[in-house]
Design an enzyme around this catalytic site. Structure first.
Site, PDB file in Angstrom:
ATOM      1  N   TYR A 231      -2.312  -0.247  11.696  1.00 32.88           N
ATOM      2  CA  TYR A 231      -2.270  -1.172  10.559  1.00 32.88           C
ATOM      3  C   TYR A 231      -3.212  -0.701   9.457  1.00 32.88           C
ATOM      4  CZ  TYR A 231      -1.082  -5.680   8.479  1.00 32.88           C
ATOM      5  OH  TYR A 231      -0.579  -6.669   7.653  1.00 32.88           O
TER       6      TYR A 231
ATOM      7  N   LYS B 175      -5.870  -7.599   4.521  1.00 33.71           N
ATOM      8  CA  LYS B 175      -5.609  -8.914   5.108  1.00 33.71           C
ATOM      9  C   LYS B 175      -6.908  -9.643   5.434  1.00 33.71           C
ATOM     10  CE  LYS B 175      -1.107  -8.911   5.072  1.00 33.71           C
ATOM     11  NZ  LYS B 175      -0.376  -9.782   4.124  1.00 33.71           N
TER      12      LYS B 175
ATOM     13  N   ALA C 286       0.875  -1.171   0.000  1.00 42.63           N
ATOM     14  CA  ALA C 286       0.000   0.000   0.000  1.00 42.63           C
ATOM     15  C   ALA C 286       0.910   1.218   0.000  1.00 42.63           C
ATOM     16  CB  ALA C 286      -0.906   0.016   1.231  1.00 42.63           C
TER      17      ALA C 286
END
Length: 280
Positions: A163, A170, A103
């Protein structure tokens, strides 16, 4: 005779010597397996080929590292080329390791609610969809009983501040593992994932893992962080015949951190310090 003697497969996602993919690949090769590797494509004007050199410095030391080629997981044509190379150099394969995520810094270092549309699509394409694309492209090459393994993280199951958008990616990857395990079960191919605790990797540095390392040490039942060797052993296990009855699983290698419903021993330490402060 090693655990992977006579086994061949493809390792996708080695960036440097700290990559979890490299730790798993080393374990496989030490156990007699033959591996083909990919690396991030270098820019056309990069005469030094930095991405290739970082990986070749590792693979050149192993006779059973059979090839090293660039791979852009956003290109179906490039994926097909890699599979042709794998078939030419290895023939049928017994394992595929997917260790790919990306990312932009601009999108991962802001709250998830602020990530851009284009950044979201890019991260999802590389970090999640690539698992589908690679598994499907490798499908004609898989031997009976082959295994696929991906790398995930607890931030896909629970909200982990910092995160951010990668946790959403994920979560998608975790779901993909389950759906692919059903689809590939028809071909007697297993699909699983490793959910590792924080390690000093290139990917971890992008999301600031130092505080997470301290947190895991304080909260996990084992009272410590995990090691690269422990993750490598677990990844190799899932890709081996020892795990022949396991598919669709997310194997946590995190010292037990994921099972905790409270801060555990850290809560007791917090209360002790609080009483000390209040008593002064």
């Amino acid at each position: 005779m090693g655990l992977f003697t006579g086994k061949k497969g493809l390792i996708v996602g080695v960036a440097n010597d700290r990559s979890i993919a490299w730790g798993i690949a080393q374990k496989i090769m030490e156990e007699g397996g033959e591996c083909g590797f990919t690396h991030l494509p270098d820019k056309p004007d990069d005469e030094r080929q930095k991405n290739r050199r970082r990986v070749s410095k590792l693979t050149d030391e192993y006779e059973n590292a059979k090839f090293l080629v660039p791979l852009d997981v956003q290109s179906d044509a490039n994926i097909a080329e890699v599979m042709k190379t794998a078939e030419s150099e290895l023939g049928k394969i017994d394992f595929l390791l997917h260790s790919v995520a990306f990312a932009t810094i601009e999108d991962i270092r802001v709250p998830t609610v602020q990530c851009s549309r284009e950044g979201f699509k890019l991260a999802m394409d590389i970090s999640a969809y690539s698992m589908i694309a690679l598994t499907n492209a490798a499908r004609p090459l898989f031997n009976d009983g082959a295994s696929v393994c991906a790398m995930t993280y607890f931030g896909g199951e629970k909200a982990v501040p910092g995160y951010n958008m990668m946790g959403v990616c994920k979560a998608a990857l975790d779901s993909i593992v389950k759906y692919l395990s059903f689809d590939m079960g028809e071909y007697n191919v297993r699909v699983n994932a490793i959910s590792a605790g924080p390690l000093k990797t290139l990917a971890a540095s992008a999301v600031g893992s130092k505080e997470m390392e301290d947190l895991y040490e304080a909260v996990s039942p084992l009272g410590r962080n995990i090691t690269m060797e422990e993750v490598s052993n677990s990844g190799a296990f899932l890709l081996s015949d020892l795990a022949s009855g396991i598919t669709g699983e997310i194997l946590h290698v995190d010292g037990g951190y994921n099972i905790m419903g409270s801060p555990g021993r850290m809560a007791g330490e917090y209360m002790r310090l609080r009483k000390e402060v209040e008593g002064k």
